[in-house]
Design a protein around this motif. Structure first.
Motif, PDB file in Angstrom:
ATOM      1  N   GLY A 328      21.438 -12.783   5.876  1.00 16.08           N
ATOM      2  CA  GLY A 328      20.306 -13.232   6.663  1.00 16.08           C
ATOM      3  C   GLY A 328      19.080 -13.305   5.777  1.00 16.08           C
ATOM      4  N   GLU A 329      17.922 -13.468   6.385  1.00 22.95           N
ATOM      5  CA  GLU A 329      16.676 -13.562   5.632  1.00 22.95           C
ATOM      6  C   GLU A 329      15.945 -12.227   5.652  1.00 22.95           C
ATOM      7  N   PHE A 330      15.116 -11.987   4.636  1.00 23.22           N
ATOM      8  CA  PHE A 330      14.312 -10.777   4.603  1.00 23.22           C
ATOM      9  C   PHE A 330      13.322 -10.781   5.772  1.00 23.22           C
ATOM     10  N   LYS A 331      13.146  -9.600   6.358  1.00 24.42           N
ATOM     11  CA  LYS A 331      12.148  -9.389   7.411  1.00 24.42           C
ATOM     12  C   LYS A 331      12.275 -10.419   8.539  1.00 24.42           C
ATOM     13  N   ASN A 332      13.535 -10.749   8.882  1.00 27.77           N
ATOM     14  CA  ASN A 332      13.778 -11.754   9.909  1.00 27.77           C
ATOM     15  C   ASN A 332      14.902 -11.284  10.821  1.00 27.77           C
ATOM     16  N   ALA A 333      14.543 -10.639  11.917  1.00 26.76           N
ATOM     17  CA  ALA A 333      15.529 -10.096  12.850  1.00 26.76           C
ATOM     18  C   ALA A 333      16.386 -11.194  13.467  1.00 26.76           C
ATOM     19  N   TYR A 334      15.785 -12.344  13.744  1.00 25.35           N
ATOM     20  CA  TYR A 334      16.542 -13.438  14.375  1.00 25.35           C
ATOM     21  C   TYR A 334      17.618 -13.977  13.435  1.00 25.35           C
ATOM     22  N   SER A 335      17.315 -14.014  12.151  1.00 25.60           N
ATOM     23  CA  SER A 335      18.293 -14.454  11.166  1.00 25.60           C
ATOM     24  C   SER A 335      19.473 -13.483  11.102  1.00 25.60           C
ATOM     25  N   LEU A 336      19.194 -12.178  11.105  1.00 23.17           N
ATOM     26  CA  LEU A 336      20.261 -11.181  11.118  1.00 23.17           C
ATOM     27  C   LEU A 336      21.077 -11.274  12.403  1.00 23.17           C
ATOM     28  N   ALA A 337      20.389 -11.453  13.528  1.00 30.07           N
ATOM     29  CA  ALA A 337      21.075 -11.568  14.827  1.00 30.07           C
ATOM     30  C   ALA A 337      22.006 -12.772  14.853  1.00 30.07           C
ATOM     31  N   LYS A 338      21.574 -13.872  14.255  1.00 27.00           N
ATOM     32  CA  LYS A 338      22.399 -15.084  14.204  1.00 27.00           C
ATOM     33  C   LYS A 338      23.708 -14.801  13.462  1.00 27.00           C
ATOM     34  N   CYS A 339      23.622 -14.057  12.355  1.00 19.42           N
ATOM     35  CA  CYS A 339      24.822 -13.676  11.587  1.00 19.42           C
ATOM     36  C   CYS A 339      25.750 -12.805  12.436  1.00 19.42           C
ATOM     37  N   ILE A 340      25.176 -11.805  13.095  1.00 21.55           N
ATOM     38  CA  ILE A 340      25.978 -10.888  13.912  1.00 21.55           C
ATOM     39  C   ILE A 340      26.671 -11.643  15.044  1.00 21.55           C
ATOM     40  N   ASN A 341      25.942 -12.496  15.731  1.00 24.26           N
ATOM     41  CA  ASN A 341      26.532 -13.270  16.830  1.00 24.26           C
ATOM     42  C   ASN A 341      27.677 -14.145  16.337  1.00 24.26           C
ATOM     43  N   TYR A 342      27.493 -14.772  15.173  1.00 24.02           N
ATOM     44  CA  TYR A 342      28.547 -15.627  14.623  1.00 24.02           C
ATOM     45  C   TYR A 342      29.828 -14.828  14.390  1.00 24.02           C
ATOM     46  N   ILE A 343      29.683 -13.646  13.835  1.00 25.23           N
ATOM     47  CA  ILE A 343      30.858 -12.815  13.543  1.00 25.23           C
ATOM     48  C   ILE A 343      31.543 -12.377  14.834  1.00 25.23           C
ATOM     49  N   LEU A 344      30.762 -11.932  15.803  1.00 19.50           N
ATOM     50  CA  LEU A 344      31.341 -11.473  17.067  1.00 19.50           C
ATOM     51  C   LEU A 344      32.031 -12.603  17.829  1.00 19.50           C
ATOM     52  N   GLU A 345      31.532 -13.808  17.677  1.00 20.18           N
ATOM     53  CA  GLU A 345      32.052 -14.941  18.450  1.00 20.18           C
ATOM     54  C   GLU A 345      33.129 -15.731  17.715  1.00 20.18           C
ATOM     55  N   ASN A 346      33.437 -15.303  16.480  1.00 18.63           N
ATOM     56  CA  ASN A 346      34.472 -15.982  15.697  1.00 18.63           C
ATOM     57  C   ASN A 346      35.416 -14.947  15.083  1.00 18.63           C
ATOM     58  N   PRO A 347      36.303 -14.364  15.905  1.00 20.30           N
ATOM     59  CA  PRO A 347      37.174 -13.279  15.416  1.00 20.30           C
ATOM     60  C   PRO A 347      38.072 -13.684  14.252  1.00 20.30           C
ATOM     61  N   ASP A 348      38.491 -14.943  14.203  1.00 16.99           N
ATOM     62  CA  ASP A 348      39.323 -15.384  13.074  1.00 16.99           C
ATOM     63  C   ASP A 348      38.537 -15.345  11.766  1.00 16.99           C
ATOM     64  N   LYS A 349      37.271 -15.793  11.835  1.00 20.85           N
ATOM     65  CA  LYS A 349      36.410 -15.749  10.651  1.00 20.85           C
ATOM     66  C   LYS A 349      36.137 -14.300  10.245  1.00 20.85           C
ATOM     67  N   LYS A 350      35.975 -13.447  11.239  1.00 28.63           N
ATOM     68  CA  LYS A 350      35.743 -12.021  10.958  1.00 28.63           C
ATOM     69  C   LYS A 350      36.925 -11.427  10.199  1.00 28.63           C
ATOM     70  N   ARG A 351      38.141 -11.705  10.656  1.00 26.53           N
ATOM     71  CA  ARG A 351      39.331 -11.177   9.984  1.00 26.53           C
ATOM     72  C   ARG A 351      39.435 -11.710   8.558  1.00 26.53           C
ATOM     73  N   ASP A 352      39.077 -12.971   8.383  1.00 22.69           N
ATOM     74  CA  ASP A 352      39.127 -13.573   7.043  1.00 22.69           C
ATOM     75  C   ASP A 352      38.135 -12.881   6.106  1.00 22.69           C
ATOM     76  N   MET A 353      36.921 -12.603   6.606  1.00 24.04           N
ATOM     77  CA  MET A 353      35.920 -11.895   5.801  1.00 24.04           C
ATOM     78  C   MET A 353      36.404 -10.495   5.449  1.00 24.04           C
ATOM     79  N   GLU A 354      36.983  -9.809   6.414  1.00 25.93           N
ATOM     80  CA  GLU A 354      37.500  -8.451   6.163  1.00 25.93           C
ATOM     81  C   GLU A 354      38.566  -8.480   5.078  1.00 25.93           C
ATOM     82  N   HIS A 355      39.459  -9.444   5.155  1.00 26.26           N
ATOM     83  CA  HIS A 355      40.548  -9.550   4.175  1.00 26.26           C
ATOM     84  C   HIS A 355      39.990  -9.775   2.767  1.00 26.26           C
ATOM     85  N   LYS A 356      39.023 -10.691   2.664  1.00 21.10           N
ATOM     86  CA  LYS A 356      38.425 -10.993   1.348  1.00 21.10           C
ATOM     87  C   LYS A 356      37.663  -9.798   0.795  1.00 21.10           C
ATOM     88  N   THR A 357      36.952  -9.087   1.672  1.00 19.29           N
ATOM     89  CA  THR A 357      36.175  -7.927   1.220  1.00 19.29           C
ATOM     90  C   THR A 357      37.098  -6.794   0.784  1.00 19.29           C
TER      91      THR A 357
END
Length: 392
Positions: A328-357
Motif C-alpha cells: 500500500g502507500e505510506f500514511k494511507n489507510a485507504y490504500s492498505l484497506a484496498k489491499c486487505i479487501n483484495y486478499i479477503l475477496e480473492n482466496p485463490d490469489k491469497k493461497r498463491d501469495m502464501e505459496h510463493k512466500t
C-alpha cells in the motif's frame, strides 16, 4: 581450509534479558551455531545499559554502552583471550557516544579479525553516521547485510568494498505448527479473519494507519480481528510512558471497532509470536520509514508463509516482490484497506501469495542461515591465518 578444528568466536551485541530485536537475533543465531561442531560455543560480549542483569552463561564480558573506557578495556581483554574472530552486531543506537561512535574506540584497539552484521543501512546518513560505518567497513574483514537492496548503498554511499559485502537473510526459528483453523479455535477466534502486527511499539510503526485501514475493511468484512502484539519500546516508555499506545486505544474507541482490534500488551516469546503468526490470515506492517532495510518481524511472517500487506519501505519491497504480498502507500489507510479487501475477496490469489512466500521463507530458517554464517566465519579465520603466515 582446515576442517578438523573447532574455532573460537564471540559476538559483541545486546543479549537477553534485554528486550531488543538485536538481542533476540543474536541469541537465535548463537543457539543454532552451537549445534555446528566446527565451532566452540560462541561467547557474548554484551552491551549493557544497567536496566537488567545478565545471568546467562554465554555472556563472558559486559560493556556499559555509555562508558567509553569500557570499550577499550574490552578490546584489550579480547586481544589477550583465545577468541579468534569477533562478530559485531551493528545498530547505531546500541553503542555509546554520538551515533554510537564509542564503537570506533573498540575497533581501534582490537587486534583480532572481526566481521560486522548491519541491522540498519541508511541511504541518507548524517555525516557522522556515514563516517562511522565507513571506518567499520574498512576495518572489517566482511560486512554482512540482510537484504540485497543495501549492497548498492554500502558501495556508493559508505564506500565499502563490494568484495567485503555478504548478503545473508534474517533468520527465522522453525516450529512444527498445527493447522491454522485448529489454532484459531484454541484461541477463541474460530471463523475470524485475523490480521496481525507484532514487535515493540512506537510511533514509527504507523499503527494508527493500520487501525484506520481495519475500520475501513470492517464495513465489508465484519469478521476481521486485528491483533496488535507487543509492548511499548522500553526507550519510548521511559521517555513518554504509554502515550502512543493510549492514543491508539482512543482511536479504536472513536472508530467504533473495539470488537475488531485487540492489543496484546507484553513482550512476546518466540513461541507466542509463531503461534500468533500461524493464526494470521494477513500480516501487516504499516511502517512510516521508507528506508528501513531490514525488518525482523516481516522476516518471521515471510518465514511462516503469511500473506503480507505493507507500506513500501525498502525491505518490504524486496521481500514482497514477485507476487509475495501487496504494497500500500505510506500514511494511507485507504490504500492498505484496498489491499486487505483484495486478499479477503480473492482466496485463490491469497493461497498463491502464501505459496510463493513460504517458498522463500523455507530458506530463511535459522538452521540454514547459521550454516551460511559458520562457513563465512571459518573462511575469515583461515584466510587471516594464511595472511599471517605470509608475513616475513
Amino acid at each position: 581450509m582446515v576442517l578438523n578444528r573447532m574455532r573460537n568466536i564471540a559476538f559483541l551485541s545486546t543479549y537477553p534479558p534485554r528486550e531488543c530485536g538485536i538481542a533476540t537475533f543474536t541469541q537465535d543465531l548463537v543457539r543454532e551455531l552451537d549445534k555446528i561442531k566446527l565451532l566452540q560455543k560462541p561467547k557474548i560480549i554484551a552491551l549493557s545499559n544497567d536496566d537488567y542483569k545478565y545471568d546467562n552463561d554465554s555472556v563472558k564480558m559486559e560493556i556499559n554502552q555509555c562508558t567509553r573506557e569500557d570499550y577499550i578495556k574490552a578490546a584489550k581483554a579480547i586481544n589477550n583471550s583465545s577468541i579468534e574472530l569477533l562478530v559485531i552486531e551493528h545498530e547505531y543506537g546500541i553503542f555509546g557516544g554520538e551515533c554510537g561512535e564509542y564503537l570506533l574506540d573498540f575497533v581501534d584497539n582490537l587486534n583480532i579479525p572481526f566481521v560486522t552484521t548491519l541491522h540498519t543501512v541508511l541511504p541518507k546518513p548524517s555525516f557522522k553516521q556515514r563516517e562511522i560505518l565507513n571506518i567499520i567497513g574498512k576495518k572489517s574483514k566482511k560486512i554482512i547485510t540482510m537484504s540485497k537492496n543495501t549492497v548498492y548503498v554500502l558501495e556508493n554511499i559508505y564506500d565499502i568494498d563490494k568484495n567485503k559485502i555478504e548478503v545473508i537473510n534474517h533468520g527465522v526459528p522453525f516450529r512444527i505448527m498445527p493447522a491454522r483453523e485448529n489454532l484459531k479455535d484454541k484461541y477463541g477466534l474460530k471463523d475470524k479473519n485475523i490480521i496481525s502486527t507484532f514487535g515493540l511499539i512506537g510511533p514509527s510503526k504507523g499503527l494508527e494507519y493500520g487501525i484506520e485501514a481495519v475500520a475501513e475493511v470492517v464495513k465489508k468484512h465484519k469478521d476481521i480481528v486485528y491483533l496488535i502484539l507487543g509492548q511499548t519500546h522500553p526507550c519510548i516508555k521511559r521517555e513518554k510512558g504509554e502515550e502512543y499506545r493510549e492514543r491508539l486505544e482512543e482511536l479504536v474507541e472513536n472508530l467504533g471497532i473495539k470488537d475488531n482490534v485487540c492489543f496484546i500488551n507484553k513482550y512476546l516469546t518466540k513461541d507466542e509470536i509463531i503461534n500468533y503468526l500461524q493464526i494470521s490470515d494477513i500480516y501487516m506492517t504499516p511502517y512510516l520509514g521508507k528506508d528501513q532495510a531490514v525488518s525482523g518481524t516481516l522476516a518471521y511472517a515471510a518465514g511462516y508463509g503469511r500473506v503480507i500487506v505493507s507500506t513500501p519501505y525498502s525491505y518490504a519491497k524486496e521481500m514482497l516482490s514477485e507476487g509475495r504480498g501487496m504494497l500500500g502507500e505510506f500514511k494511507n489507510a485507504y490504500s492498505l484497506a484496498k489491499c486487505i479487501n483484495y486478499i479477503l475477496e480473492n482466496p485463490d490469489k491469497k493461497r498463491d501469495m502464501e505459496h510463493k512466500t513460504l517458498k522463500v521463507g523455507k530458506t530463511m530458517m535459522w538452521e540454514s542461515v547459521a550454516k551460511q554464517y559458520a562457513k563465512l566465519f571459518i573462511t575469515v579465520i583461515e584466510d587471516h591465518k594464511k595472511e599471517g603466515s605470509l608475513v616475513v
